[in-house]
Motif scaffolding. Sequence first.
Motif, PDB file in Angstrom:
ATOM      1  N   ILE A   1      17.361  57.025  33.925  1.00  0.00           N
ATOM      2  CA  ILE A   1      17.457  55.685  33.344  1.00  0.00           C
ATOM      3  C   ILE A   1      18.162  54.781  34.357  1.00  0.00           C
ATOM      4  O   ILE A   1      19.104  55.198  35.025  1.00  0.00           O
ATOM      5  N   MET A   2      17.649  53.575  34.475  1.00  0.00           N
ATOM      6  CA  MET A   2      18.229  52.626  35.429  1.00  0.00           C
ATOM      7  C   MET A   2      19.197  51.701  34.700  1.00  0.00           C
ATOM      8  O   MET A   2      18.919  51.287  33.563  1.00  0.00           O
ATOM      9  N   PHE A   3      20.311  51.368  35.336  1.00  0.00           N
ATOM     10  CA  PHE A   3      21.196  50.357  34.777  1.00  0.00           C
ATOM     11  C   PHE A   3      20.416  49.036  34.778  1.00  0.00           C
ATOM     12  O   PHE A   3      19.628  48.788  35.708  1.00  0.00           O
ATOM     13  N   THR A   4      20.626  48.209  33.761  1.00  0.00           N
ATOM     14  CA  THR A   4      19.840  46.979  33.665  1.00  0.00           C
ATOM     15  C   THR A   4      20.341  45.918  34.649  1.00  0.00           C
ATOM     16  O   THR A   4      20.952  44.922  34.279  1.00  0.00           O
ATOM     17  N   THR A   5      20.038  46.194  35.906  1.00  0.00           N
ATOM     18  CA  THR A   5      20.378  45.281  36.992  1.00  0.00           C
ATOM     19  C   THR A   5      19.380  45.556  38.124  1.00  0.00           C
ATOM     20  O   THR A   5      18.364  46.217  37.900  1.00  0.00           O
TER      21      THR A   5
END
Lengths: 330, 230
Positions: free
Chosen positions: A88-92
């Motif tokens: 999962i990617m950090f929302t940035t």
Amino acid sequence: MLYQIRDMTQIFKGKTILDIDELIIGKGKIYSLSGPNGAGKTTLLNILAFLDKPTTGNLSYKGDKVRFNSGCMGKIRKKVVMLDQHPIMFTTTVLKNVEYGLKIRGIETSDREKIVDETLDLVGMSSFKHEPANTLSGGETQRVALARVIAVSPEVLICDEPASSVDIENQSIIMKILRQINHEKGMSVIFTSHDRLQAASIAHDTFFMDRGKIVKNPRENLFSVTFSTINSESVCIVNTDFKFKYTSSISGRQRIFIDPEKINLSFESGEVKGRVIQISEENDKIRVIINLGVNISVLIKKDNPIFIYIYIGEVVYLSFPENSLRTINY
Amino acid sequence: MELLYDSFVSALLLTISLDPELFEIVGVSLKVSVSSTIIATVIGLPSGFFLAISNFKLKSLTITTLNTLLALPTVVIGLFVYALIARNGIFGSLDLLYTQTAIVIGQTILIIPLTTTYTITAISKIDKRYRNTAMTLGATPTQTALVILREARFGIVAAIIAAFGRVIAEVGIGMMLGGNAKGFTRTITTAMALEYDKGEFSLAVALGLILLTLSFLINMIFHFFQGRTS
């Protein structure tokens, strides 16, 4: 020695999902971990990454006992990084994602930028540096996640099914990167894979897991058989086409493992007849898959003269020496 | 109908002419509402975060209690705080009754369950992989908590906006603990109630228009953040 596990169990809601007597993992190598769904592979990886504490047993890392509840876990956790099956990617942005691990390690901005550029270049994602990370495709996300863990230069990289949710092109890219970082940076790599051939293509060693236990060697050639006596001879019956003599006191229904390196392969004679359906290269050996009603795997050395004459579709004969067969008890 | 039309025109004129009394009331309302929202956030945010990530025996009961407190009538809170800060109350010596501080205390009690439960919801919605990703990359427990809070930011902002919306429109606490003193504790809602009692609809309608505009803006922002969260 990198890891040593002794008498470890992981129990969840009263169910034992991991039960390992002993497991030793060496330094600087690539290990693959195979096994069916629910075998306990991810549970083991979470413990090796120090994310979960085992219910019982001991885990040593580089000779030191790991104390999961102690204050020094932060320090040891920085040495081992795990890549999730579905990262999962950090929302940035991609840049901020990749530099996160470096930032919390207090690395200077200029050095961070250099490392981020290098790792994004390694995974072929440089052009996505300033893109929002949550807009990437599955394969791109997997590669950025790989860059994020490689950027912090861990001693051990643990990957849970790193290539299972990406297309073939990305699968080979990811496997190539794992081999490259192991070779160039000496990073130890432990990964799980359902694809035996893919795992064998880069792994120095493979562990097989089944029902929470490490099963020595048998990642294939596992059969449920019946030992019976026919015409006063002991016979091991896999199916109607696949049965062979076996001089042993074993009887009844059993689960067996046939060592692919100890099976005799011949063009002239043998106990059972089959057809070659697949040939592949595996380090200094050749793996031949033969159909006998069920598929059986045979490993032959490249210097074996038979190697030159084997073709797909060829009819071959197999015989099974006494030491090629082992019963599996759980 | 004529009454409503006349009141509406007078209200618009009051607003356009920047009537000092009108803006004084709005100022008091915003001051107490913002103060109570900040205090409730400071208390509710960490409490909600702790309740969302921890596992303890009475967790379910605690959350049920907080959910029940969401429906607590403002007059009950007003009565309860009044009993504490009245001259003969435990905190009577602090002389807080009929002050803006008293309103802030009451409003804070009103919205703490709201900020806490909304934070629990926002944090619980966050994918557990964020925690594991931060931890495996070497984050300390505090740094991991910050990652989770960052990912839950839209839900948390929505909680704060909802809390502000609740206090700006409440009347019971303002009336019971503030006393509706002109230029001091008179808020939009208490002023509207008073003007209604006096039969002076112009100011009441003007305040109502401002309150509606504020509520509309708050809801717009709330839905924007809710949309971002989902």
